[in-house]
Design a protein around this motif. Structure first.
Motif, PDB file in Angstrom:
ATOM      1  N   ALA A  44     -11.626  -1.703  10.262  1.00  0.00           N
ATOM      2  CA  ALA A  44     -11.042  -2.478   9.312  1.00  0.00           C
ATOM      3  C   ALA A  44     -11.138  -1.989   7.955  1.00  0.00           C
ATOM      4  N   SER A  45     -11.445  -0.671   7.853  1.00  0.00           N
ATOM      5  CA  SER A  45     -11.689  -0.023   6.574  1.00  0.00           C
ATOM      6  C   SER A  45     -10.215   0.316   6.242  1.00  0.00           C
ATOM      7  N   ASP A  46     -10.117   0.487   4.834  1.00  0.00           N
ATOM      8  CA  ASP A  46      -8.894   0.693   4.110  1.00  0.00           C
ATOM      9  C   ASP A  46      -8.306   2.125   4.847  1.00  0.00           C
ATOM     10  N   GLU A  47      -9.252   2.982   5.212  1.00  0.00           N
ATOM     11  CA  GLU A  47      -8.708   4.212   5.940  1.00  0.00           C
ATOM     12  C   GLU A  47      -7.910   4.301   6.721  1.00  0.00           C
ATOM     13  N   PHE A  48      -8.034   3.105   7.562  1.00  0.00           N
ATOM     14  CA  PHE A  48      -7.237   2.785   8.833  1.00  0.00           C
ATOM     15  C   PHE A  48      -6.020   2.119   8.500  1.00  0.00           C
ATOM     16  N   GLY A  49      -5.836   1.800   7.324  1.00  0.00           N
ATOM     17  CA  GLY A  49      -4.542   1.142   6.749  1.00  0.00           C
ATOM     18  C   GLY A  49      -3.913  -0.123   7.527  1.00  0.00           C
ATOM     19  N   GLY A  50      -4.874  -0.984   8.045  1.00  0.00           N
ATOM     20  CA  GLY A  50      -4.420  -2.173   8.722  1.00  0.00           C
ATOM     21  C   GLY A  50      -3.891  -1.799  10.040  1.00  0.00           C
ATOM     22  N   ARG A  51      -3.971  -0.996  10.509  1.00  0.00           N
ATOM     23  CA  ARG A  51      -3.683  -0.430  12.209  1.00  0.00           C
ATOM     24  C   ARG A  51      -2.258  -0.992  12.752  1.00  0.00           C
ATOM     25  N   GLN A  52      -1.251  -0.574  12.046  1.00  0.00           N
ATOM     26  CA  GLN A  52      -0.001  -0.891  12.272  1.00  0.00           C
ATOM     27  C   GLN A  52       0.484   0.120  13.216  1.00  0.00           C
ATOM     28  N   PRO A  53       1.215  -0.479  14.225  1.00  0.00           N
ATOM     29  CA  PRO A  53       1.868   0.478  15.324  1.00  0.00           C
ATOM     30  C   PRO A  53       2.698   1.564  14.527  1.00  0.00           C
ATOM     31  N   GLY A  54       2.682   2.691  15.095  1.00  0.00           N
ATOM     32  CA  GLY A  54       3.438   3.926  14.583  1.00  0.00           C
ATOM     33  C   GLY A  54       3.335   4.347  13.135  1.00  0.00           C
ATOM     34  N   THR A  55       1.966   4.080  12.682  1.00  0.00           N
ATOM     35  CA  THR A  55       1.485   4.789  11.677  1.00  0.00           C
ATOM     36  C   THR A  55       0.210   5.670  11.562  1.00  0.00           C
ATOM     37  N   ALA A  56      -0.163   6.447  10.599  1.00  0.00           N
ATOM     38  CA  ALA A  56      -1.398   7.154  10.723  1.00  0.00           C
ATOM     39  C   ALA A  56      -2.651   6.229  11.155  1.00  0.00           C
ATOM     40  N   GLY A  57      -2.382   5.067  10.650  1.00  0.00           N
ATOM     41  CA  GLY A  57      -3.569   4.182  10.968  1.00  0.00           C
ATOM     42  C   GLY A  57      -3.779   4.003  12.731  1.00  0.00           C
TER      43      GLY A  57
END
Length: 492
Positions: A44-57
């Motif tokens: 849940a860190s900002d590094e993972f960017g909110g874990r949206q499909p199709g993203t670097a997160g």
């Protein structure tokens, strides 16, 4: 994304064999909470960017989970040599372009307040011209097609079966469904979320029906304030024809997104005896706000980094214990937030026949209730698992809470995609057992940027994690839970 997953696969291939297995489940709840918090703070860190499909997160999320699961002693569970660990899921992404809503009474336009109506389409273009308008109360869950075909439906938001009702309205032929959303903040949040785009499984049926949101002030402008309040408060299943016609139009741009489910397996002594499935969705909404908002990322700490944390600790602690008889599969699904899409993809292309899964336990939004809370069974009465669950709860000293509230979430979690295909799936959680903690979370943090790791409640989640170890051990043992026990409902 392709490069990120090649990197992830290379990382997995280069991992050393797992070291000595850790100690059994600690009796100290604080140690369990600390282990869960470690995972949540990362996911849940900002590094993972909110874990949206199709993203670097997404790549970071799945790489982290796969590394943790392999270190625990799990192996790839895809049963597909071409796609170890990561099972591809192809989605269609539709991003809105523009929309317009016009209403008429007796052929004359009816003026609406600015921003009162917003319309979306799941195809490239949706269009309704001068269609009759009807109102459908929240009690009308199975309307007649003759009453709805080709009509624009207005319906309230504030009832538990709103998603199910919308599906029923579309199946019954409604040309569009406009939901009256009471709170300005909630309506703005729903609208902003839809404007960021929506997903569906590529190749799936897409009727292209229009839908959207209408403010109470907008509804009042259409039919009068007193009449609007009367209809919104009604609990009759009747369909009410309104002296209105509507012209609605929305356009959108479509693209394809390649995302992934993560599937792992803990081999048992007797794979032919069936399997137990543990699952949690990994996705969230990514960037969910716009400047000048101080926080732009929906980190999804409770929903659902907490479920992933419990799933990961279960992998580590179950693998560290005595070898089980049945295989245990671990599944992290994609695109749950857009309609249980990853779970649907898993069910359509499972690594083992679905009828060999004797029990499935979903972990979603678990970090809500404090220690000592009761549990609820989301899906109770819908599967043959109830007698076995009751036995485990009794042995563990856990009591059941408010099942009525829990059942309102049956269709809103990944287990529903499995239940629809006759897989016995439930979610057993302290989070859905009592209204107070869950209501506070839903009001203050659910699908908002404030759903962060700081201040998260892990007491109930830690106890639920220990409970799930007992559940897995019970249902993975053919002597305690024969495969036949999951094939027919229990005797009354």
């Amino acid at each position: 994304m392709r490069g990120a997953f090649l990197m992830a696969t290379a990382l997995l291939a280069g991992c050393a064999a797992p070291g000595p297995r850790s100690a059994p489940v600690p009796r100290d709840r604080a140690a369990v909470e600390a282990a869960l918090m470690r995972h949540i703070e990362i996911l849940a860190s900002d590094e993972f960017g909110g874990r949206q499909p199709g993203t670097a997160g997404e790549a970071k999320t799945l790489r982290y989970l796969a590394r943790e699961w392999q270190a625990a002693g799990l192996e790839s569970g895809t049963n597909d040599p071409a796609n170890p660990w990561f099972a591809p899921v192809e989605l269609s992404l539709t991003v809105p372009d523009r929309s317009e809503a016009r209403f008429y009474r007796g052929g004359r336009p009816v003026a609406l307040p600015d921003g009162a109506a917003t319309v979306f389409t799941s195809s490239s273009r949706g269009l309704v011209e001068r269609a009759p308008v009807v109102f459908v109360s929240g009690a009308a869950t199975q309307p007649e097609r003759a009453e709805l075909a080709g009509r624009v439906v207005i319906t309230p938001m504030d009832h538990a079966r709103v998603a199910e009702q919308r599906e029923a309205l579309v199946r019954a032929g409604a040309a569009a469904v406009l939901t009256v959303v009471e709170g300005d903040r909630e309506r703005a949040g729903l609208t902003a979320q839809r404007r960021r785009g929506g997903y569906r499984l590529a190749g799936s049926e897409n009727p292209g029906a229009l839908d959207g949101y209408l403010s109470p002030a907008g509804f009042a402008a259409l039919i009068g304030g007193d009449r609007a309040r009367e209809l919104l408060a009604a609990d009759s299943p009747a369909v009410t024809r309104l002296d209105l016609a509507a012209s609605l139009e929305a356009t959108a741009s479509a693209s394809t997104v390649r995302t992934y489910n993560l599937i792992a397996r803990l081999p048992g002594r007797r794979p032919a005896a069936g399997a137990v499935l543990l699952l949690a969705h990994w996705d969230h909404f990514g960037t969910c706000a716009e400047e000048p908002a101080p926080d732009l990322v929906c980190n999804g700490a409770v929903d659902n980094a907490s479920g992933l944390a419990v799933l990961t600790e279960l992998a580590r602690r179950i693998a560290a214990g005595p070898r089980l008889e049945r295989d245990v599969y671990f599944l992290a699904t994609t695109a749950e937030e857009w309609g249980l899409l990853g779970a649907q993809a898993f069910a359509e292309n499972p690594p083992v026949p679905l009828n060999t899964i004797v029990a499935a336990f979903n972990l979603d939004t678990v970090a809500v209730a404090p220690a000592g809370s009761p549990v609820a069974i989301v899906g109770k009465g819908l599967t043959p698992l109830d007698p076995g669950i009751a036995q485990v709860l009794k042995q563990a000293g856990r009591r059941e809470g408010d099942e009525r509230m829990a059942q309102g979430y049956v269709r809103r979690q990944d287990g529903w995609a499995l239940i629809q295909r006759d897989v016995p799936a439930v979610a057993i959680s302290s989070a859905f057992a009592q209204a107070g903690p869950l209501d506070r979370y839903m009001t203050e943090h659910y699908h908002q940027a404030s759903d962060e790791a700081a201040g998260i409640e892990l007491g109930g989640a830690a106890e639920d994690m220990v409970l799930h170890i007992a559940l897995v051990r019970h249902f993975s043992d053919p002597a305690r839970w024969p495969a036949s026990a999951g094939k027919s409902p229990p005797a009354p």
